[in-house]
Scaffold this motif. Structure first.
Motif, mmCIF file in Angstrom:
data_model
loop_
_atom_site.group_PDB
_atom_site.id
_atom_site.type_symbol
_atom_site.label_atom_id
_atom_site.label_comp_id
_atom_site.label_asym_id
_atom_site.label_seq_id
_atom_site.Cartn_x
_atom_site.Cartn_y
_atom_site.Cartn_z
ATOM 1 N N LYS A 164 0.823 -1.205 0.000
ATOM 2 C CA LYS A 164 0.000 0.000 0.000
ATOM 3 C C LYS A 164 0.860 1.258 0.000
ATOM 4 O O LYS A 164 0.585 2.215 -0.730
ATOM 5 C CB LYS A 164 -0.931 -0.003 1.205
ATOM 6 N N VAL A 165 1.894 1.247 0.829
ATOM 7 C CA VAL A 165 2.807 2.393 0.879
ATOM 8 C C VAL A 165 3.490 2.582 -0.462
ATOM 9 O O VAL A 165 3.640 3.707 -0.951
ATOM 10 C CB VAL A 165 3.853 2.200 1.997
ATOM 11 N N ALA A 166 3.903 1.459 -1.071
ATOM 12 C CA ALA A 166 4.560 1.542 -2.381
ATOM 13 C C ALA A 166 3.611 2.121 -3.430
ATOM 14 O O ALA A 166 4.018 2.937 -4.268
ATOM 15 C CB ALA A 166 5.040 0.152 -2.808
ATOM 16 N N GLN A 167 2.337 1.688 -3.378
ATOM 17 C CA GLN A 167 1.343 2.224 -4.314
ATOM 18 C C GLN A 167 1.131 3.715 -4.106
ATOM 19 O O GLN A 167 1.032 4.484 -5.077
ATOM 20 C CB GLN A 167 0.021 1.470 -4.152
ATOM 21 N N GLU A 197 3.272 5.824 -2.807
ATOM 22 C CA GLU A 197 4.475 6.536 -3.252
ATOM 23 C C GLU A 197 4.509 6.627 -4.775
ATOM 24 O O GLU A 197 4.889 7.664 -5.344
ATOM 25 C CB GLU A 197 5.719 5.815 -2.733
ATOM 26 N N ALA A 198 4.101 5.533 -5.443
ATOM 27 C CA ALA A 198 4.076 5.544 -6.912
ATOM 28 C C ALA A 198 3.055 6.562 -7.425
ATOM 29 O O ALA A 198 3.315 7.285 -8.401
ATOM 30 C CB ALA A 198 3.746 4.148 -7.436
ATOM 31 N N GLU A 200 1.765 11.722 -9.887
ATOM 32 C CA GLU A 200 1.095 13.032 -9.819
ATOM 33 C C GLU A 200 2.102 14.157 -9.986
ATOM 34 O O GLU A 200 1.845 15.147 -10.690
ATOM 35 C CB GLU A 200 0.379 13.149 -8.470
ATOM 36 N N ALA A 201 3.251 13.991 -9.336
ATOM 37 C CA ALA A 201 4.282 15.027 -9.436
ATOM 38 C C ALA A 201 4.843 15.131 -10.847
ATOM 39 O O ALA A 201 5.319 16.195 -11.271
ATOM 40 C CB ALA A 201 5.405 14.724 -8.438
ATOM 41 N N ALA A 202 4.792 14.031 -11.587
ATOM 42 C CA ALA A 202 5.339 14.032 -12.958
ATOM 43 C C ALA A 202 4.383 14.663 -13.975
ATOM 44 O O ALA A 202 4.794 14.998 -15.089
ATOM 45 C CB ALA A 202 5.670 12.594 -13.363
#
Length: 454
Positions: free
Chosen positions: A394-397, A399-400, A405-407
């Motif tokens: 979940k944390v990895a998702q 962060e991805a 979003e930032a990209a």
């Protein structure tokens, strides 16, 4: 192991006249009299000798804390000997704090002892194996997959070399000609907080068997090896341990080494309990507690008058006398091993072997009963692993998603937003479901954070 210890205590116990000194009968004890490790004796040259030349004739006794009698206390112990001689002793002291979590630390200690004895037996039968008390403790920690924690000591006779490994505040003494010639020190993180073994997947706060202290000492016929939980060493000074053991042995002179070991172990637990219940006893625990309180008062004094008053209030019981009194009520377990020549101790070896076999039967039953708790623990550990893995995913998702979003490019550049009036900015924010209240600078920033749809 409770059933075996109960059997031992069904037999008459000798009356020991030794009593704990009070302030009136004994001058203040120098703290240096407490446990000391004689480093010069802890490592000695190993002399090659046939293991059958000497034997460790051992017997033990246990008195649970009065509140823990029904479940047999939280200490566990075991002894073993082969007909060819040698011998080994095991003691584990379960950490009582786990009772507050609904966990019986006595079960952990018993299984730990069972696994250590099993591991050491297997190691000694393998000439190519890495045998030793410390290795046995390491294997036991790995295979004891239960909640709880415990200290542990293993002492074994290999030829004429006594080998030992200790983790925590249980310990052992070697008595020779009426004197302690080797004493293991307590391993503590701080006062009254010993090193302790546990099952790593259930706790990150446990210690590792690799931290156990190791000892090797050249032993002699006539030596006594006294292994005890902190219930002994917190309540009886070393010189009194020697006096009580020697008196008990003298009372059964001629009865054999096994009877002597049994008598000494019973006498020691009796005196330790008496001291523990005596509010005027100047015990090793009381002496050490006085030191700790003195240090806390000195530290508080450095903080000023208010800190000093607070420290004095918390230690009011020792303000008048300058010291704490009384023993420490606890489970008390003592194993005494008498070093004898094997060729002159066939009956004593047989007696120790019978005791070992009885204890092994009880240990096998205990281990089977513990299987259910071990299965429950395995399920809990697996569930925790699954939950940890799910959380990690979940944390990895998240962060991805944050990186994605930032990209994304911004819908409006800073230059374009600067050309817009307030009404236009509010309209664009409203169309995108964003708040429109606030200063114009905050509105421009909010609109600048809007990402363009891909």
């Amino acid at each position: 192991l409770p059933a075996a210890t109960t059997t031992l205590f069904a037999m008459p116990m000798p009356i020991i006249v030794t009593t704990c000194p009070t302030l009136a009968s004994r001058p203040r004890v120098n703290v240096s009299r407490t446990v000391k490790c004689r480093a010069q004796a802890s490592r000695m040259r190993i002399v090659q000798i046939n293991a059958s030349e000497l034997s460790l004739i051992a017997a033990g006794s246990n008195l649970p804390h009065p509140d823990k009698v029904a479940k047999g206390g939280e200490d566990a112990w075991f002894v073993r000997i082969e007909k060819e001689g040698g011998g080994d002793m095991y003691l584990a002291d379960g950490v009582g704090g786990f009772n507050e979590r609904g966990v019986d630390p006595g079960l952990y200690a018993r299984v730990l002892t069972y696994e250590a004895a099993k591991a050491y037996a297997a190691q000694t039968k393998n000439p190519l194996g890495n045998a030793g008390p410390k290795k046995a403790i390491q294997v036991a920690q790995e295979k004891t997959r239960l909640p709880g924690a415990s200290t542990m000591i293993v002492v074994a006779l290999d030829g004429n070399i006594l080998k030992a490994a200790n983790l925590g505040d249980s310990g052992f003494r070697v008595v020779r000609h009426g004197k302690v010639v080797l004493a293991s020190p307590a391993q503590e993180h701080y006062f009254n907080c010993p090193f302790q073994l546990g099952y790593a997947p259930l706790s990150e706060d446990i210690d590792s068997a690799s931290e156990a202290q190791e000892f090797e000492f050249e032993i002699q016929p006539g030596d006594l090896v006294i292994v005890g939980s902190d219930g002994l060493f917190d309540n009886v000074f070393d010189e009194d341990i020697v006096a009580v053991a020697n008196e008990a042995v003298a009372k059964v002179a001629g009865a054999g080494a096994f009877s002597a070991a049994m008598a000494a172990s019973r006498a020691l637990v009796t005196v330790a309990r008496r001291n523990a219940e005596d509010p005027l006893c100047e015990s090793p625990y009381a002496v050490e507690l006085t030191k700790q309180n003195k240090s806390s008062v000195e530290a508080a004094n450095a903080k000023g008058p208010l800190g000093l008053l607070s420290a004095l209030a918390s230690n009011a019981g020792s303000v008048m006398t300058g010291r704490k009194l009384g023993g420490k009520l606890d489970d008390i377990t003592v194993i005494v091993g008498a070093i004898v020549a094997t060729n002159a101790a066939h009956e004593d070896i047989a007696a120790t072997k019978r005791l070992s076999q009885e204890m092994q039967k009880e240990a096998d039953v205990m281990k089977k009963r513990a299987a259910g708790e071990e299965a429950k623990t395995a399920r809990s550990v697996n569930l925790r692993k699954q939950m940890d893995a799910a959380l990690k995913d979940k944390v990895a998702q998240q962060e991805a998603a944050t990186k994605a979003e930032a990209a994304r490019p911004r819908e409006f550049s800073t230059a374009i937003i600067e050309t817009m009036d307030a009404a236009t900015i509010r309209r664009l924010l409203e169309e995108r479901g964003l708040p429109t209240s606030g200063k114009i600078e905050r509105l421009r920033e909010r609109l600048g954070n809007v990402r363009a749809d891909r």
